[in-house]
Design a protein around this motif. Sequence first.
Motif, PDB file in Angstrom:
ATOM      1  N   ASP A   9       1.518  -8.669  -6.773  1.00 52.34           N
ATOM      2  CA  ASP A   9       0.566  -8.153  -5.787  1.00 52.34           C
ATOM      3  C   ASP A   9       0.748  -6.654  -5.594  1.00 52.34           C
ATOM      4  O   ASP A   9      -0.206  -5.893  -5.449  1.00 52.34           O
ATOM      5  CB  ASP A   9       0.724  -8.894  -4.449  1.00 52.34           C
ATOM      6  CG  ASP A   9       2.185  -8.948  -4.007  1.00 52.34           C
ATOM      7  OD1 ASP A   9       3.071  -8.718  -4.865  1.00 52.34           O
ATOM      8  OD2 ASP A   9       2.454  -9.201  -2.814  1.00 52.34           O
ATOM      9  N   LYS A  10       2.027  -6.218  -5.650  1.00 50.40           N
ATOM     10  CA  LYS A  10       2.315  -4.792  -5.460  1.00 50.40           C
ATOM     11  C   LYS A  10       1.751  -3.979  -6.635  1.00 50.40           C
ATOM     12  O   LYS A  10       1.219  -2.878  -6.455  1.00 50.40           O
ATOM     13  CB  LYS A  10       3.835  -4.609  -5.351  1.00 50.40           C
ATOM     14  CG  LYS A  10       4.200  -3.279  -4.777  1.00 50.40           C
ATOM     15  CD  LYS A  10       5.531  -3.261  -4.077  1.00 50.40           C
ATOM     16  CE  LYS A  10       5.794  -1.827  -3.638  1.00 50.40           C
ATOM     17  NZ  LYS A  10       7.115  -1.372  -3.842  1.00 50.40           N
ATOM     18  N   ASP A  29      -1.934  -3.516  -6.141  1.00 52.99           N
ATOM     19  CA  ASP A  29      -2.219  -2.504  -5.108  1.00 52.99           C
ATOM     20  C   ASP A  29      -2.012  -1.090  -5.654  1.00 52.99           C
ATOM     21  O   ASP A  29      -2.792  -0.184  -5.375  1.00 52.99           O
ATOM     22  CB  ASP A  29      -1.324  -2.730  -3.874  1.00 52.99           C
ATOM     23  CG  ASP A  29      -1.690  -4.045  -3.163  1.00 52.99           C
ATOM     24  OD1 ASP A  29      -2.801  -4.551  -3.424  1.00 52.99           O
ATOM     25  OD2 ASP A  29      -0.871  -4.557  -2.377  1.00 52.99           O
ATOM     26  N   PHE A  55      -2.991 -14.363 -10.743  1.00 55.68           N
ATOM     27  CA  PHE A  55      -3.039 -13.864  -9.366  1.00 55.68           C
ATOM     28  C   PHE A  55      -4.474 -13.539  -8.956  1.00 55.68           C
ATOM     29  O   PHE A  55      -4.865 -13.701  -7.812  1.00 55.68           O
ATOM     30  CB  PHE A  55      -2.144 -12.617  -9.253  1.00 55.68           C
ATOM     31  CG  PHE A  55      -1.821 -12.243  -7.832  1.00 55.68           C
ATOM     32  CD1 PHE A  55      -0.734 -12.825  -7.185  1.00 55.68           C
ATOM     33  CD2 PHE A  55      -2.587 -11.323  -7.137  1.00 55.68           C
ATOM     34  CE1 PHE A  55      -0.432 -12.493  -5.877  1.00 55.68           C
ATOM     35  CE2 PHE A  55      -2.292 -10.983  -5.826  1.00 55.68           C
ATOM     36  CZ  PHE A  55      -1.204 -11.575  -5.192  1.00 55.68           C
ATOM     37  N   THR A  56      -5.273 -13.066  -9.943  1.00 59.88           N
ATOM     38  CA  THR A  56      -6.664 -12.704  -9.612  1.00 59.88           C
ATOM     39  C   THR A  56      -7.625 -13.856  -9.892  1.00 59.88           C
ATOM     40  O   THR A  56      -8.845 -13.664  -9.900  1.00 59.88           O
ATOM     41  CB  THR A  56      -7.112 -11.482 -10.451  1.00 59.88           C
ATOM     42  OG1 THR A  56      -6.907 -11.804 -11.841  1.00 59.88           O
ATOM     43  CG2 THR A  56      -6.321 -10.244 -10.124  1.00 59.88           C
ATOM     44  N   TYR A  84     -10.675  -8.402  -8.187  1.00 59.94           N
ATOM     45  CA  TYR A  84      -9.579  -8.456  -7.211  1.00 59.94           C
ATOM     46  C   TYR A  84     -10.072  -7.987  -5.841  1.00 59.94           C
ATOM     47  O   TYR A  84     -10.696  -6.925  -5.733  1.00 59.94           O
ATOM     48  CB  TYR A  84      -8.414  -7.571  -7.705  1.00 59.94           C
ATOM     49  CG  TYR A  84      -7.228  -7.533  -6.770  1.00 59.94           C
ATOM     50  CD1 TYR A  84      -6.600  -8.715  -6.358  1.00 59.94           C
ATOM     51  CD2 TYR A  84      -6.718  -6.323  -6.308  1.00 59.94           C
ATOM     52  CE1 TYR A  84      -5.503  -8.679  -5.501  1.00 59.94           C
ATOM     53  CE2 TYR A  84      -5.627  -6.277  -5.460  1.00 59.94           C
ATOM     54  CZ  TYR A  84      -5.015  -7.471  -5.058  1.00 59.94           C
ATOM     55  OH  TYR A  84      -3.929  -7.441  -4.214  1.00 59.94           O
ATOM     56  N   HIS A 122      -9.479  -6.389  -2.353  1.00 56.36           N
ATOM     57  CA  HIS A 122      -8.469  -5.522  -1.742  1.00 56.36           C
ATOM     58  C   HIS A 122      -9.086  -4.878  -0.503  1.00 56.36           C
ATOM     59  O   HIS A 122     -10.089  -4.158  -0.613  1.00 56.36           O
ATOM     60  CB  HIS A 122      -8.021  -4.456  -2.758  1.00 56.36           C
ATOM     61  CG  HIS A 122      -7.019  -3.486  -2.221  1.00 56.36           C
ATOM     62  ND1 HIS A 122      -5.709  -3.826  -2.008  1.00 56.36           N
ATOM     63  CD2 HIS A 122      -7.129  -2.181  -1.853  1.00 56.36           C
ATOM     64  CE1 HIS A 122      -5.055  -2.774  -1.529  1.00 56.36           C
ATOM     65  NE2 HIS A 122      -5.912  -1.773  -1.422  1.00 56.36           N
TER      66      HIS A 122
END
Length: 595
Positions: free
Chosen positions: A169-170, A173, A27-28, A63, A65
């Motif tokens: 993703d959650k 975060d 994901f990253t 990442y 954000h």
Amino acid sequence: MKNIRNFCIIAHIDHGKSTLADRLLEFTDTVSERDAQEQVLDDMELERERGITIKSHAIQMDYEHEGETFVLNLIDTPGHVDFSYEVSRSIAACEGALLIVDASQGIQAQTISNLYLAIENDLEIIPVLNKVDLEAAMPEEVKDQIVDLIGCERDDIVEASGKTGYGVDKILDEIIAKIPPPKGDVNAPLQALIFDSVFNSYRGIIAYFKIVNGTIHKKDFVKFVATEKEYNADEIGVLRLKMEPRGKLMAGDVGYIISGIKTSAEVKVGDTITHVENPCENIIDGFENVKPMVFAGIYPIDPDDYEELRYSIEKLQLNDASLTFEPESSAALGFGFRCGFLGLLHMEIIQERLDREFDMTVITTVPNVSFNVVTHKGEIVEVHNPSGMPEQKYISHVEEPYIKAQIISRSDYVGSIMKLCIDKRGTLTNQVYIGTDRVELSFDMPLSEIVFGFYDKLKSISKGYASFDYYLSDYKPAKLVKLDILLNGEKVDALSTLIHNDNAYDFGRKMCAKLKELIPRQQFDVAIQGAIGTKIISRETVKALRKDVTAKCYGGDITRKRKLLEKQKKGKKRMRQVGNVEVPQKAFMAVLKLD
């Protein structure tokens, strides 16, 4: 520093830590598609084969954000009880932890003990419910268990699936929102904690560290406090998928240092690195010294390989600080090492790694735990090895280590688990229901009883549901005897065991029967005996291979045949005096698999 997050992943074995770590890396964009494979961080062949994590692995990801770039240092940890020391080291390098619980299996014993480790170190815990995509998942029930365990809100629990990537993703975060950035002063004197090290045959020993305070530059002159050795930092850098060199690292960073260290004794896990010119005042509290639970002798098959074996074990110890060893010798096997392990799986893995990584084939003796022998004078002698036992006449009593065992299982299996533990001389101390159909049982048990096959039996009677965790509580007096195995009247010290008086007769009988199957037939009878002191408690005989010497004798007087048989008998007798019996490696392993 405010954009750094250091966190580890903790869970029971097989709850999907490494798979979830894969999704985070994808994901990253830390791992390109070309390098992607299942369980990226489990890079040891053995880990991939068995599907378990043995070593903690650190990796850095970036990442984006809300328009800011965050640096996330992730450490994936093992889940098996035998590798809990790895987990304690990883936790020391982090500010937060992802607690992963399998939605189909719920909370298990190692989840709880790893969680307590994290809480003791004041880590911020983010609960994650993994495998929610499975048909067997029970998300609502398992959420109740998590809320009971850590007292969080139901909405705080992140639902995710390591297989499909749902919820990743959650999780990221949550990591940024909840886990605090590392505290530390960039301008203070350098203070870095070594949490792991590996050996590279070209570059020497590479130490992994986390900087608590200060800054380190390439080519700095640094000192390792515990060993008081000084080095130049030839290369420093961060741990991406491969090592990436950097010019400087600051407080809060996790990285590596290469300084051409050649001997393994110079790097101690838990040590502090500081500058030579401007040293820090106090060292960082490392981790407590590990206490081995199970001891066994490791001997080279060829006595000439003794030095090579020492070298191999030292290299392994770098990578696995929970392994302890000291030299010992045995009449049957020559020179070797007495090694301390955290459990039987740990012992098996070390044996496999010696074979694969260093090409050392070894003989391992019967594992046992350490006992305290109290003499009539009141002195306490610690015995790790049956051959180190004082004579019976000097012993007042023997104390054996007891453990507090926690077993979590489905309530259907409570009866059979209680029976198993009580047969192993355990006493039930507590029974608590977690939810409607799960129960936590606490037992006081002798450690020596769980060394052999206890875990396997527990898994089979509970159809794989029971999970098991234990810690050492204290020593209690026990009726222990030393059981020797004699081959043709000679003791084989490597097969001696210290065993409870009530089990000795049965164990001795089984052992002799097993050895009879495994010892090859010789030209003479081989007597296998189990003895306690001078009293023989069991015996088996491996029959001699006999040549039919009377075949050429036909007709004539019976004395002709008798003469030939007498001659053969004398030859066998002489052979028995000079012949020695080889004990195959299978015999040492078979003792572990008795029952």
